[in-house]
Design an enzyme around this catalytic site. Structure first.
Site, mmCIF file in Angstrom:
data_model
loop_
_atom_site.group_PDB
_atom_site.id
_atom_site.type_symbol
_atom_site.label_atom_id
_atom_site.label_comp_id
_atom_site.label_asym_id
_atom_site.label_seq_id
_atom_site.Cartn_x
_atom_site.Cartn_y
_atom_site.Cartn_z
ATOM 1 N N HIS A 57 78.145 86.437 -36.925
ATOM 2 C CA HIS A 57 77.128 86.966 -37.789
ATOM 3 C C HIS A 57 75.457 86.289 -37.952
ATOM 4 C CE1 HIS A 57 77.501 86.893 -42.081
ATOM 5 N NE2 HIS A 57 76.440 87.888 -42.188
ATOM 6 N N LEU A 63 61.177 89.089 -41.578
ATOM 7 C CA LEU A 63 61.335 89.057 -40.455
ATOM 8 C C LEU A 63 60.507 87.090 -39.709
ATOM 9 C CD1 LEU A 63 58.266 91.104 -39.152
ATOM 10 C CD2 LEU A 63 58.244 89.155 -38.910
ATOM 11 N N LYS A 78 59.514 86.854 -46.317
ATOM 12 C CA LYS A 78 60.281 86.637 -46.729
ATOM 13 C C LYS A 78 60.398 87.275 -48.254
ATOM 14 C CE LYS A 78 64.511 84.169 -47.181
ATOM 15 N NZ LYS A 78 65.328 84.707 -46.217
ATOM 16 N N HIS A 101 66.832 87.643 -46.508
ATOM 17 C CA HIS A 101 66.795 88.642 -45.494
ATOM 18 C C HIS A 101 64.867 88.501 -45.052
ATOM 19 C CE1 HIS A 101 69.279 92.484 -46.992
ATOM 20 N NE2 HIS A 101 69.542 91.704 -46.261
#
Length: 470
Positions: free
Chosen positions: A393, A202, A469, A200
């Site tokens: 994905h 940003l 991260k 995950h």
């Protein structure tokens, strides 16, 4: 396992040993070089009761829990079709959100260090608790689980456009909060508005190339524009819901006369009490994931406004770990199906009624994050898309996290990112080595295979400027 090449980027596994339908894999030979274990999972999924058409796999296929990651399967609700938590995964409604700034890179360049420092302070991340917002109690959490992004926007954390440009209008219907267990609620209370860890992130990005100017403009992106991509999901709450309902279904399968080739494919009929309970809890976790990304967007907007004087508008938000009840043609008849997409993105075609009106004629935006330090893509759904209008994905792992961490040191990775001009703000450099690009497939090749298979089309390519991260 024998793969029959039907046409470029499309391979078939013929039914054998309990398979009710064939396996269909969209990929190239190169992308499947190390996929033997995950191809066995494609065959196992093909044995699920009520499955129709095929057990599908996307070009980013790799091994997962029960289903391969990159797996798509639909079961006929009216003909014994089952729902399997393994077909969604532990990070329910993990997905990607893309925001576009009202400035280009040249205008933004000097503000990048201040923006990255601001994001480093503002964005909670890591495996433990912490978030940009804390529910005041159980009532607040229940309203969030029912309302998703709508709840966050109504609380002042966003704008109406955010709901118009989010899959399902920001909230999955039919969430049943009563099916969310106490432990899941406890975990959810302390992690709202946080990235988590693992893959995950940003990322602040620049639009490097546009392949379709009209569609890109409709989506809200232009060459050299600054964007922000957020990739995260439902955190510990979603993980706990999956754990709880796998256990319940594993104990219930015998009552329905169901046997599966892998216990990780635990499932029950969609209309069974266990099936309805899981779908209700899954929808609640999906709404948590949507609200999570909404709250992170709000925190990011604040940093961009203060550090760069820039405004961020939502391009789209789409999940890649969900099971949804949808209607599709099968053998010439419209059927109600439970479509599992695990590590696969819904890619509805132009004109689909569920798409926002302002972009409906162009097809659904599909957001494909790349690996650390590489490119990401904006795609669009196409008419006649296969696998119930699904596509890839991401890049797809080729190494375990332990293997990846052994290939590069934190200092080596830091030097590589610095040389590439990418401002990294990890919680730990040691943890970041688990996400080194060598641990993943080539995202350019994955996207090329997806487009070559007729699942989607390329709209734009984005490259990283900075990454935050866990």
């Amino acid at each position: 396992m024998e793969l029959v090449e039907e046409r470029p980027f499309r391979y078939r596994i013929d039914p054998q040993a309990g398979m009710r339908v064939p396996g269909i894999v969209f990929a190239s030979r190169e992308l499947l070089a190390d996929a033997e274990q995950s191809l066995e999972q494609v065959a196992h999924v093909a044995a699920l009761p009520g499955i129709v058409a095929a057990s599908y796999a996307m070009p980013d296929i790799h091994w997962g829990y029960g289903f391969p990651i990159g797996g798509v399967a639909a079961t006929d609700v009216a003909d014994g079709g089952v729902v399997s938590p393994g077909g969604v995964g532990f990070d329910i409604s993990c997905g990607v959100r893309l925001l576009a700034a009202d400035c280009d890179y040249e205008t933004f360049r000097s503000a990048l260090p201040a923006v990255m420092d601001g994001l480093d302070r503002a964005i909670p991340r890591g495996a433990g608790p912490g978030g940009v917002w804390r529910p005041e109690g159980a009532g607040d959490l229940e309203r969030l689980l029912a309302g998703g992004s709508r709840f966050a926007v109504d609380r002042g954390h966003g704008e109406e456009r955010d709901l118009l440009r989010c899959e399902d209008g920001g909230a999955v219907a039919d969430a049943d909060v009563t099916q969310v267990g106490q432990r899941a609620r406890e975990r959810g209370l302390v992690q709202v508005g946080s990235l988590g860890s693992a893959n995950h992130f940003l990322e602040v990005q620049r639009v490097d190339e546009v392949y379709d100017e009209a569609t890109a403009a409709a989506f809200g992106i232009a060459p050299d524009q600054v964007c922000v991509m957020i990739h995260c999901g439902s955190r510990g709450l979603g993980h706990q819901i999956c754990t709880d309902h796998v256990r319940l279904m594993d104990g219930a399968m015998a009552r329905y006369g169901i046997t599966v080739p892998d216990r990780q494919l635990a499932c029950t009929p969609v209309h069974s009490p266990e099936g309805r309970a899981y779908l209700g809890a899954m929808a609640a976790a999906a709404n948590y994931g949507r609200a999570n990304r909404q709250l992170l967007s709000d925190a990011t907007r604040d940093v961009f406004r203060r550090a760069a004087g820039a405004r961020l508008s939502l391009v789209y938000d789409v999940s890649h770990n969900l099971a949804k009840i949808e209607t599709h043609p099968v053998d010439g008849a419209r059927r109600q199906l439970c479509v599992h997409r695990k590590g696969a993105t819904r890619a509805f075609p132009p004109g689909h009624p569920e798409l926002p009106e302002d972009i409906r004629e162009f097809g659904q935006p599909v957001l494909i994050p790349g690996t650390l330090g590489t490119a990401s893509y904006v795609l669009a759904g196409v008419a006649g898309g296969d696998a119930f209008f699904s596509t890839c994905h991401g890049a797809g792992r080729t190494m375990s996290r332990h293997q990846a961490a052994r290939t590069v040191t934190g200092s080596q990775l830091r030097a590589r990112l610095r040389q590439a001009g990418i401002a990294a703000r990890p919680k730990s450099w040691r943890g970041l080595t688990e996400e080194t690009p060598e641990a993943y497939k080539d995202v350019d090749a994955v996207v090329a295979a997806s487009e070559g298979a007729g699942l989607c089309r390329k709209i734009a390519r984005l490259v990283p400027l900075g990454v935050v991260k866990g």
